[in-house]
Scaffold this motif. Structure first.
Motif, short mmCIF file in Angstrom:
data_model
loop_
_atom_site.label_atom_id
_atom_site.label_comp_id
_atom_site.label_asym_id
_atom_site.label_seq_id
_atom_site.Cartn_x
_atom_site.Cartn_y
_atom_site.Cartn_z
N ILE A 1 0.68 -1.22 0.03
CA ILE A 1 0.05 0.19 -0.05
C ILE A 1 0.88 1.29 -0.18
O ILE A 1 1.93 1.37 0.82
N ASP A 2 0.73 2.15 -0.90
CA ASP A 2 1.44 3.40 -1.09
C ASP A 2 0.99 4.12 0.12
O ASP A 2 -0.03 4.51 0.55
N PRO A 3 2.02 4.45 0.93
CA PRO A 3 1.95 5.39 2.07
C PRO A 3 1.40 6.59 2.09
O PRO A 3 1.14 7.40 2.68
N ARG A 4 1.44 7.02 0.75
CA ARG A 4 0.95 8.45 0.30
C ARG A 4 -0.64 8.39 0.49
O ARG A 4 -1.24 9.25 0.35
N TRP A 5 -1.30 7.14 0.60
CA TRP A 5 -2.78 6.93 0.46
C TRP A 5 -3.16 6.57 1.91
O TRP A 5 -4.16 6.78 2.39
N ILE A 6 -2.28 5.55 2.55
CA ILE A 6 -2.48 5.21 3.93
C ILE A 6 -1.18 5.13 4.65
O ILE A 6 -0.35 4.25 4.36
N ARG A 7 -1.24 5.88 5.75
CA ARG A 7 -0.13 5.82 6.51
C ARG A 7 -0.50 5.73 7.83
O ARG A 7 -1.33 6.25 8.60
N VAL A 8 0.09 4.57 8.73
CA VAL A 8 -0.29 4.18 10.18
C VAL A 8 1.36 4.45 10.66
O VAL A 8 2.08 3.32 10.90
N GLY A 9 1.42 5.70 11.16
CA GLY A 9 2.79 5.93 11.79
C GLY A 9 2.50 6.80 13.39
O GLY A 9 3.56 7.09 13.64
N GLN A 10 1.26 6.74 13.69
CA GLN A 10 1.18 7.53 14.94
C GLN A 10 0.30 6.75 15.78
O GLN A 10 -0.30 5.74 15.52
N VAL A 11 0.44 7.16 17.02
CA VAL A 11 -0.42 6.66 18.39
C VAL A 11 -1.06 7.89 18.98
O VAL A 11 -0.29 8.89 19.15
N LYS A 12 -2.50 7.64 19.39
CA LYS A 12 -3.18 8.59 20.10
C LYS A 12 -3.44 8.29 21.40
O LYS A 12 -3.62 6.95 21.83
N LEU A 13 -2.84 9.16 22.20
CA LEU A 13 -3.04 9.09 23.85
C LEU A 13 -4.30 10.01 24.40
O LEU A 13 -4.38 10.79 23.57
N PHE A 14 -4.55 9.58 25.48
CA PHE A 14 -5.51 10.87 26.19
C PHE A 14 -4.83 11.04 27.31
O PHE A 14 -4.40 10.09 28.16
N ALA A 15 -4.79 12.21 27.81
CA ALA A 15 -4.24 12.68 29.07
C ALA A 15 -5.53 13.34 29.93
O ALA A 15 -5.56 12.86 31.14
N ALA B 1 9.22 2.50 19.99
CA ALA B 1 8.42 1.74 18.96
C ALA B 1 8.63 2.41 17.60
O ALA B 1 8.26 1.82 16.59
N GLY B 2 9.12 3.80 17.54
CA GLY B 2 9.15 4.63 16.46
C GLY B 2 7.94 5.17 15.87
O GLY B 2 7.72 5.69 14.99
N PHE B 3 6.93 5.04 16.69
CA PHE B 3 5.41 6.10 16.31
C PHE B 3 5.69 7.48 16.72
O PHE B 3 6.06 7.80 17.88
N GLN B 4 4.94 8.13 16.08
CA GLN B 4 4.89 9.74 16.16
C GLN B 4 3.60 9.66 17.36
O GLN B 4 2.79 8.65 17.38
N VAL B 5 3.79 10.59 18.35
CA VAL B 5 2.62 10.48 19.28
C VAL B 5 1.57 11.61 19.28
O VAL B 5 2.52 12.98 19.32
N GLY B 6 0.50 11.68 19.36
CA GLY B 6 -0.29 12.86 19.41
C GLY B 6 -1.12 12.49 20.81
O GLY B 6 -1.99 11.31 20.82
N THR B 7 -1.22 13.52 21.71
CA THR B 7 -1.83 13.18 22.96
C THR B 7 -2.91 14.41 23.17
O THR B 7 -2.66 15.29 22.95
N HIS B 8 -4.13 13.82 23.33
CA HIS B 8 -5.28 14.69 23.85
C HIS B 8 -4.94 15.31 24.94
O HIS B 8 -5.05 14.55 26.09
N ALA B 9 -4.80 16.40 25.28
CA ALA B 9 -4.75 17.25 26.62
C ALA B 9 -5.34 18.66 26.30
O ALA B 9 -4.97 19.48 25.53
N THR B 10 -6.21 19.24 27.30
CA THR B 10 -6.84 20.14 26.87
C THR B 10 -6.47 21.30 27.99
O THR B 10 -6.60 22.55 27.87
N GLY B 11 -6.57 20.70 29.49
CA GLY B 11 -6.10 21.62 30.52
C GLY B 11 -4.62 22.03 30.66
O GLY B 11 -3.71 21.05 30.28
N ASP B 12 -4.35 23.06 30.93
CA ASP B 12 -3.02 23.49 31.04
C ASP B 12 -2.07 22.73 31.88
O ASP B 12 -0.78 22.45 31.37
#
Length: 633
Positions: free
Chosen positions: A325-339, A388-399
């Motif tokens: 699968i061409d990664p320009r169409w589907i890329r799985v390189g991130q993990v989403k976490l919750f804070a 593990a080589g994943f980019q991380v995006g974490t849900h965080a809203t409060g300071d």
């Protein structure tokens, strides 16, 4: 030919290009097209436009040529005309604005097609309990008319706004749902998806009674009760799992609903999305559609990391990298976490200082008996994903939550240059302190803001956060001035997916309920806001070398808007319409076709009723009662 092998569609038959008048001064994106020698005719050209290249030099042009799915040249009408031949498909922009394809960088896309009837009924825009009941009454009537049995049917709705109800002195409870349920079980997430309400028919289920009676101590505070100790029907954060007993969507339902979702986002000029929190089954659905040539959309997938290290490890162990699968169409390189949760009436965001009129600061929402254990779990999860080589995006809203996340990023990255290059970012980042923004800028940590939520809430949170914090919420101006990479996203279906509404929100800071400005000091320009929907999301996707701007060799993803985006009053931007969307050189949306007209009810939903067409659709009940007859058949 589109890169994944889809058949070429010529939907703009008979388009005619008006020759450019002599003497027009236009800067070509990579020099005059004729100066680089013959390279064959373009497959598709867009002419007569106000082309915004969206690069750092803020270049402009009139026309774009695309060949083999990539941009061949950008220049004046005269220059690009020289690259056409008899088989070239011509799109006449008619003086409208031509942009890189819009990249919605936080969009729960796999679920978005399920957020419209007949799957789910929209409560978005309702300003009173009576209005909510009207929608639910119609949903129940539809279920009964369809012969769905009361015993096994769940009526689903979403999008009610607790903060707005509080502003008008109303409190939604299960009694209001019971009054219109006619025996059916009702489940309705609040627009933030950090709370939901169910009726008594759900609470009376033996499984639910058992779950509530045996709920773990950390969930008990999120089970809402009235002054008499009775359940109100509202559950927040992790406690929502106690009443989440509706049958899960089947893979067939999810896959089928994607067709309506893709058509809807194409109508908005969206060509790329980041879908956060997906599991292996959702990855497989996307992969199957790609292999079948049915995914004319670029998707960046974030694996859901759960709320404890064990859950994250299970998610990582259960994922197998995609092959073929061409990664320009589907890329799985991130993990989403919750804070944490959200700084709305739910008061579940984790703050340094208490909410207005209370002694509570909210809390983190990860597993852990103490705040110290929760922080350890969060930092362990960040470190595990990054190692593990994943980019991380974490849900965080409060300071306080944001500071905790950034500390975790810095600790996990250390001095390892490869880890530092992962481009980790904070999702939502509502109340990021200025000092933390400086740290983020210095270490390449991005922020993913939500101007559309600002538009939905406006000043409604003054009683919750106070004026100073509410006005500062989503500090666009401060973050950009400090050098933070800021992407904007809808968070759909939490909000409508209209990026034009998001641009207006970031520029005006006004809400849907009035002209009051919530944070004039944090306003940014229209062009700066456009960057947050194009170039910066490409950076977030690690794709800034091939998408996000209109330049030679980049993918041929374009959005054509009827009207001058830079010359239109910001408040009027949501009223502009997208006329054409091109993905990989293929025209995937043309507003003049019958297919586009048939999908208008679904389009109105994702646009948030910003157009007269959408308002009329809402007023005649189409979006709540009849959308499936036209958009899903």
């Amino acid at each position: 030919m589109i890169e994944q092998g889809m058949s070429r569609r010529s939907v703009l038959k008979g388009a005619v290009v008006a020759a450019a008048a002599a003497g027009v001064s236009v800067v070509a994106a990579a020099g005059p097209a004729h100066a680089r020698g013959p390279r064959g005719a373009a497959d598709t050209v867009v002419m007569n436009g106000k082309v915004l290249v969206m690069d750092r030099r803020r270049r402009r042009a009139e026309a774009v040529a695309i060949k083999d799915g990539k941009i061949l040249a950008i220049g004046s009408n005269r220059e690009i005309t020289r690259l056409t031949a008899g088989g070239t498909q011509v799109v006449d922009a008619g003086g409208g604005t031509v942009l890189p394809g819009i990249n919605d960088s936080h969009f729960h896309f796999g679920n978005s097609g399920l957020a419209i009837p007949p799957y789910t009924y929209s409560l978005a825009g309702t300003e009173s309990i009576v209005a909510i009941q009207d929608v639910l009454r119609r949903a129940v009537a539809d279920a009964r008319a369809a012969g769905k049995p009361v015993e096994t049917t769940f009526v689903r709705a979403s999008g009610w706004n607790e903060s707005r109800l509080n502003q008008v002195g109303q409190k939604l409870t299960r009694a209001h749902l019971d009054a219109v349920s006619d025996g059916y079980k009702i489940i309705a997430p609040e627009f933030s998806y950090h709370a939901l309400i169910v009726n008594s028919a759900v609470l009376d289920l033996p499984e639910v009674k058992e779950r509530i009676a045996t709920a773990s101590p950390e969930l008990v505070p999120y089970i809402e009760r009235d002054a008499n100790g009775e359940l109100t029907g509202v559950f927040r954060e992790g406690a929502m799992s106690l009443v989440s007993v509706a049958p899960p969507w089947t893979p067939a339902e999810v896959a089928g609903s994607l067709d309506a979702a893709i058509a809807a986002v194409h109508s908005l000029g969206i060509t790329s999305v980041t879908d956060p929190g997906v599991d292996a089954a959702m990855v497989a659905i996307y992969a199957d559609r790609y292999r079948a040539g049915k995914l004319p959309l670029r998707v960046n997938l974030m694996l859901g990391g759960g709320r404890n290290p064990k859950a994250l490890r299970a998610a990582l162990d259960g994922f197998s990298p995609l092959r073929g699968i061409d990664p320009r169409w589907i890329r799985v390189g991130q993990v989403k976490l919750f804070a944490d949760g959200v700084p709305t009436a739910a008061r579940t965001a984790y703050l340094h200082e208490p909410y207005e009129g209370t002694n509570t600061r909210g809390s983190l929402t990860l597993d852990g008996a103490t705040i110290e254990e929760q922080i350890r779990n969060l930092h362990t999860m960040i470190r595990t994903a990054i190692q593990a080589g994943f980019q991380v995006g974490t849900h965080a809203t409060g300071d306080a939550a944001i500071d905790t996340v950034v500390q975790g990023y810095l600790a996990a990255m250390g001095r390892n240059s490869r880890r530092a290059a992962l481009r980790n970012y904070v999702i939502h980042a509502d109340l990021t302190p200025e000092a933390t923004l400086r740290t983020m800028a210095a270490h390449g940590i991005g922020a993913n803001f939500n101007a559309t939520i600002k538009y939905l809430l406006g000043t409604d949170l003054y009683p919750v956060l106070g004026k100073e914090r509410t006005d500062y919420q989503w500090p666009y101006r401060t973050a950009l001035d400090l050098g933070v990479k800021v992407a904007s996203a809808s968070d759909a279906p939490v909000t409508p997916a209209s990026w034009l509404q998001g641009v207006a929100g970031a520029v005006t800071r006004k809400s849907q309920f009035g002209d009051a400005v919530a944070g004039a000091a944090e306003r940014i320009s229209v062009e700066e806001s456009l960057v947050t929907y194009t170039r910066t999301p490409a950076w977030q996707d690690h794709a800034d070398g091939w998408k996000g701007t209109l330049q030679e060799g980049f993918v041929g993803d374009l959005c054509v808007v009827d009207g001058d985006v830079l010359g239109t009053a910001p408040e009027a931007l949501p009223g502009l319409a997208v006329s054409t969307t091109i993905v990989g050189g293929e025209v995937v949306y043309d507003r003049t076709t019958s297919a586009a007209r048939d999908a208008e009810p679904a389009v109105a939903l994702v646009q948030g009723f910003s157009s007269e067409r959408g308002k009329a659709c809402l007023e005649d009940g189409m979006c709540c009662c009849r959308v499936s007859e036209r958009a899903l058949t």
